[in-house]
Scaffold this active site. Sequence first.
Site, short mmCIF file in Angstrom:
data_model
loop_
_atom_site.label_atom_id
_atom_site.label_comp_id
_atom_site.label_asym_id
_atom_site.label_seq_id
_atom_site.Cartn_x
_atom_site.Cartn_y
_atom_site.Cartn_z
N GLY A 1 30.37 -28.95 35.19
CA GLY A 1 30.86 -28.75 36.55
C GLY A 1 29.68 -28.93 37.49
N ALA A 2 29.89 -29.70 38.57
CA ALA A 2 28.77 -30.15 39.40
C ALA A 2 27.83 -29.02 39.83
CB ALA A 2 29.31 -30.88 40.62
N ARG B 1 22.91 -36.23 32.83
CA ARG B 1 24.25 -36.67 33.23
C ARG B 1 24.11 -37.41 34.57
NH1 ARG B 1 29.14 -32.73 32.62
NH2 ARG B 1 30.15 -34.75 32.45
N ASP C 1 32.31 -34.51 42.11
CA ASP C 1 30.96 -34.59 41.54
C ASP C 1 30.01 -35.31 42.46
OD1 ASP C 1 32.81 -34.16 39.07
OD2 ASP C 1 30.77 -33.60 38.49
N ASN D 1 35.39 -37.74 40.91
CA ASN D 1 35.74 -36.49 40.23
C ASN D 1 36.27 -36.85 38.84
OD1 ASN D 1 35.94 -33.57 40.34
ND2 ASN D 1 38.15 -33.85 40.28
N LYS D 2 36.58 -35.85 38.07
CA LYS D 2 37.01 -36.03 36.68
C LYS D 2 38.08 -37.12 36.56
CE LYS D 2 35.65 -34.46 33.83
NZ LYS D 2 34.57 -35.18 33.09
N GLN E 1 39.33 -29.58 30.13
CA GLN E 1 38.77 -28.52 30.98
C GLN E 1 39.86 -27.73 31.70
OE1 GLN E 1 37.62 -31.68 30.87
NE2 GLN E 1 35.45 -31.83 31.35
#
Length: 343
Positions: free
Chosen positions: A54-55, A90, A230, A240-241, A189
Amino acid sequence: MMYSKNPETDRAVWMNGNVVYMIDQTKLPFSFEIFAAKTCAETCYAIKHMITRGAGSIGAAAAFAMAQGAAEAKNDAELLSAKHQIEATRPTARDLFAAVERVFAKARISVSAAYDEAQEVAEETAQAGKRIGEYGNELIFNGYGILTHCNAGWLALQGFGSALSPIYEAHRSGKSIFVYADETRPRSQGARLTAWELNEAGVPHAVIADNAAAHFMQHGKIQMLITGADRIAANGDAANKIGTLEKAIAAKYFGIPFYIAAPLSTLDFSTSNGSQIPIEERTEDEVLYQEGPDSEGVMRRIRVVSPESSAINPAFDVTPNSLISGYITEKGIFTTESLKFLR
Ligand code: MRU
């Protein structure tokens, strides 16, 4: 398993002395364990392998890793090498790079300045989440069904969360809401972490299959979408995801507002639009296998894909600004046009 959490003091990642501690998110919701990283290299391992994720929590962990790197480095070259090692963990979350830059600048002054700055980065992230909750709550009305994707709760942003913070605030203030949590394959998640967080907080919710959201939108069950991000480019495009984009497209089709909740540390004005955001590619194994406890509670990994097939696994997608109704930040709610005033 219940975890009685105080958002004012409890954090997903913290540092004591030279050790970085984090709630091991690879073990949740089946067991609650703390991972201790004693060196910069161990904290990098934890970020890369998503022990913390998670960012915002990645940013805090990266800040602490840089402080560890400062304590370990015998000269400028080693300090720089530690910075590069952290940055290689990452690629997508902007918070990681922003945090490392801040702590690196202080590390050039002294180890204790780096340590203080890392603590400040981590705490600012938590406090940003609190403000996001207060602003975002203004958009939520009694009776709302809210869709969220991935986990953007306190596990992902230290103390309160980004997308889940307004939801917690709405629930605390007595509004009746119902949360639809996308399961968020391949790492689940939503099914594992968001569901666990919402359950702990007593927020009414259900996990839905990743391909079910449009159905619930069509049937009038969802009044708004909130996800985290993110990285947000200067023009408002938001990474984002993976799977966020298709939810945003469906929301636009049905005329349902889609909000991004994120601290300002996620904004990247050096990236002019979403096409420049680096998208992390992860191992195909995350798609090929699923993991969970058997009836004895022993964690098992099982293959869920035809044995002869391979998989492709981009971890993020980019939602264009035209599909985003607003950005909920610690400084208020912005539109794509007004984001530029944050420069
Ligand atoms: O790969 P992850 O689990 O780190 O991805 C997390 C997300 O995509 C979150 O939605 C995002 O970080 C925003 S929450 C701070």
